[in-house]
Structures are given as C-alpha cells and as structure tokens.
Design an enzyme around this catalytic site. Structure first.
Site, PDB file in Angstrom:
ATOM      1  N   HIS A 107     -11.475   6.758   5.005  1.00  0.00           N
ATOM      2  CA  HIS A 107     -10.848   7.919   5.652  1.00  0.00           C
ATOM      3  C   HIS A 107     -11.774   9.131   5.515  1.00  0.00           C
ATOM      4  O   HIS A 107     -12.598   9.186   4.606  1.00  0.00           O
ATOM      5  CB  HIS A 107      -9.518   8.259   4.958  1.00  0.00           C
ATOM      6  N   ASP A 118       0.812  -1.226   0.000  1.00  0.00           N
ATOM      7  CA  ASP A 118       0.000   0.000   0.000  1.00  0.00           C
ATOM      8  C   ASP A 118       0.844   1.275   0.000  1.00  0.00           C
ATOM      9  O   ASP A 118       0.309   2.381   0.167  1.00  0.00           O
ATOM     10  CB  ASP A 118      -0.912   0.019   1.245  1.00  0.00           C
ATOM     11  N   CYS A 148      -4.606  10.459  -1.786  1.00  0.00           N
ATOM     12  CA  CYS A 148      -3.731   9.470  -1.116  1.00  0.00           C
ATOM     13  C   CYS A 148      -2.394   9.297  -1.824  1.00  0.00           C
ATOM     14  O   CYS A 148      -1.425   8.844  -1.232  1.00  0.00           O
ATOM     15  CB  CYS A 148      -4.357   8.091  -1.089  1.00  0.00           C
TER      16      CYS A 148
HETATM   17  C1  CIR Z   1      -5.503   1.097   2.698  1.00  0.00           C
HETATM   18  O1  CIR Z   1      -6.510   0.428   2.930  1.00  0.00           O
HETATM   19  O2  CIR Z   1      -4.808   1.564   3.591  1.00  0.00           O
HETATM   20  C2  CIR Z   1      -5.101   1.332   1.263  1.00  0.00           C
HETATM   21  N1  CIR Z   1      -5.459   0.202   0.475  1.00  0.00           N
HETATM   22  C3  CIR Z   1      -5.784   2.560   0.720  1.00  0.00           C
HETATM   23  C4  CIR Z   1      -5.341   3.820   1.403  1.00  0.00           C
HETATM   24  C5  CIR Z   1      -5.988   5.006   0.810  1.00  0.00           C
HETATM   25  N2  CIR Z   1      -5.515   6.191   1.428  1.00  0.00           N
HETATM   26  C6  CIR Z   1      -6.257   7.282   1.644  1.00  0.00           C
HETATM   27  O3  CIR Z   1      -7.459   7.301   1.436  1.00  0.00           O
HETATM   28  N3  CIR Z   1      -5.642   8.327   2.193  1.00  0.00           N
END
Ligand code: CIR
Length: 273
Positions: A181, A77, A268
C-alpha cells in the site's frame, strides 16, 4: 488532480487536529491464514494478540478512546481495520478492498463507523480501494494506485474529497516492488513533514514537503503513525528512531513482528479520528 490551496498549505503546516478515538479489532484465531507476500514465516496468534494489546495501550497513552471490536474468524485479515474505510472530517468513505477475501470486512466496520460519522459514502463497482493506500496530509490526500486500489476507486474517492474541500493527488506505486500500500512507504508527521522510502523520495508530488527519508534496509519503519503528541514507530529500526528523536518527536516503539509477517504495519491496525 488538484493542488493544495494556500489555506490548505497553512493548515498542514500548522498543528494537526487532535485525535480522540480509534477503532481496532483483535486478531482472529485464524490470523495466520491472512494474505501475505512477506516470506517471514507463519505468524504466531498468541504473540500477535499480545502485540495487539500493547498497540491498543499505546493508542490509549496517546489520548485515544478505543472502540474495540471482537475478532472476526470469517476474515483472517480483519485486524487490519484501516483498509476498510477512509475517514475525512465528518464523512466516512467505506472502502472496497482489492482482495476478494477481504470484501466482507467493510460491512462489519460500517456498523461501528455509522455510530460516529453522520455522512457515509462508499466506493462502488468497478472501483476498488484499500484504506492503506490513502495518506492524509492535513487537508491534502495522497491516493495510491496499487495492486489493491484501482484508478476507478481512486477517482471515486477523489470526487468525495473534492466535495469535502480537500485536495488530492494520485501516486502510482504499481512499479515499486515490495510496497503493498502507499502507506507502507509513506507517512505524514504533521509539521509539513513526510516520511518516505527512497523509492518515493524523488516524486514531484512531495516537493513542497520536508522529507524524512528512511534508510535503505529500514523501509518497514516508514509506516509510522503520528497521534497527537506522539509518533508510534515499529521497534527495531534504530536509524529512523534516532532521526525522529533528533527532530524532537516523542516516539513509542512497538513490536510488530507478527503483523509484519502478513504485510501489515502500525497504521493498518486502527482507524483513528
Ligand atoms: C493484506 O494483504 O491485505 C493484509 N495481509 C495486510 C494489510 C495491511 N494493511 C495496510 O497496509 N493498510
């Protein structure tokens, strides 16, 4: 909880400070092993790489110089760099991700962040905090309490913000299904405008802002990113795109399909400052 002062209000109504740089990290070959709840199928690594490249070019079009980090196969990730830190003026707060598989991402980001930020703070045990839960709106910060960010982590961040002269409020999103989030459903456009999904629209915390509500069915579009004179938006959300055009924003629409499959969005994929 502190409320924005008059000068903070003026600040957030006025022009946003120009952004100059972004930190990004290429998706790793084992990107498909990242955490997901999306149920949209397995992401394609090659296509993710292409989409990431186009995303980086868009950041450059917005005037940002990139610090582009190598792929990190230990952390599938790790392309979602936003979750590893919160940047506040000259201070960087190293996050403490709520997902154990992501814990090691922070030390890797810290190496590059320390080149640019003289002051470094860090979220400590028992706090957890993902950068994706922190929405900066001028000098006010909305901090999401989520499955990833706990109250201890949010309180630690709020103390750093307070010391830095920023105001904050906590937004509990644990009851909102499908919202990983806070920034999965909230974005600040500048101009005192917040983009919100309908599940967040009636919160009194947002009452003094002009709200741009995304249409039901277009919730993913809420994770957009204002960078200097442009707004990055996800491609495929025509109502939202037309809404921003009617408000005179210049938008850059980007394909995000492979990142969406891992619950990731536009914000992200970079740390911007
Ligand atoms: C997670 O579940 O942590 C990652 N697959 C996706 C993170 C996405 N990040 C964000 O929305 N800031």
């Amino acid at each position: 909880m502190t409320q924005p002062s008059d000068s903070a209000r003026k600040d957030r109504v006025g022009k946003l400070s120009p952004m100059q740089r972004a930190i990004v990290r290429k998706p790793a070959p084992n990107f498909r092993d990242g955490i997901t709840t999306a149920n949209l199928g397995e992401p394609n690594y090659e296509l993710a790489g292409q989409q990431h490249q186009v995303y980086c070019e868009a950041l450059e079009r917005c005037g940002l110089e990139l610090s582009s980090l190598d792929e990190d196969v230990r952390h599938p990730d790790s392309t979602f760099v936003e979750d590893a830190a919160v940047l506040v003026g000259k201070c960087a707060v190293l996050a403490r991700p709520g997902a154990p598989s992501r814990a090691g991402e922070v030390a890797n980001i810290a190496k590059v962040i320390t080149q640019f930020f003289p002051d470094i703070e860090a979220i400590q045990v028992p706090g957890t905090l993902d950068g994706g839960d922190v929405c900066e709106a001028g000098s006010h910060f909305f901090i999401g309490i989520s499955e990833r960010t706990n109250e201890a982590g949010a309180r630690q961040l709020s103390r750093f913000l307070n010391a830095l002269g920023r105001s904050f409020s906590f937004i509990d999103i644990r009851g909102i299904s499908g919202l990983l989030h806070l920034k999965s459903g909230l974005a600040y456009l500048g101009d005192n405008r917040l983009v919100v999904i309908s599940a967040l629209a009636s919160l009194k915390d947002f009452a003094s802002y002009e709200l741009v509500q995304v249409a039901d069915g277009e919730e993913y579009a809420a994770n957009c990113v204002r960078i200097n004179d442009e707004v990055l938006i996800a491609r495929g959300y025509p109502v939202f795109e037309a809404t921003l055009a009617a408000l005179d924003y210049k938008t850059i629409a980007l394909d995000m399909s492979e990142f969406q499959k891992l619950d990731g969005g536009l914000s992200c994929l970079s740390l911007r400052f």
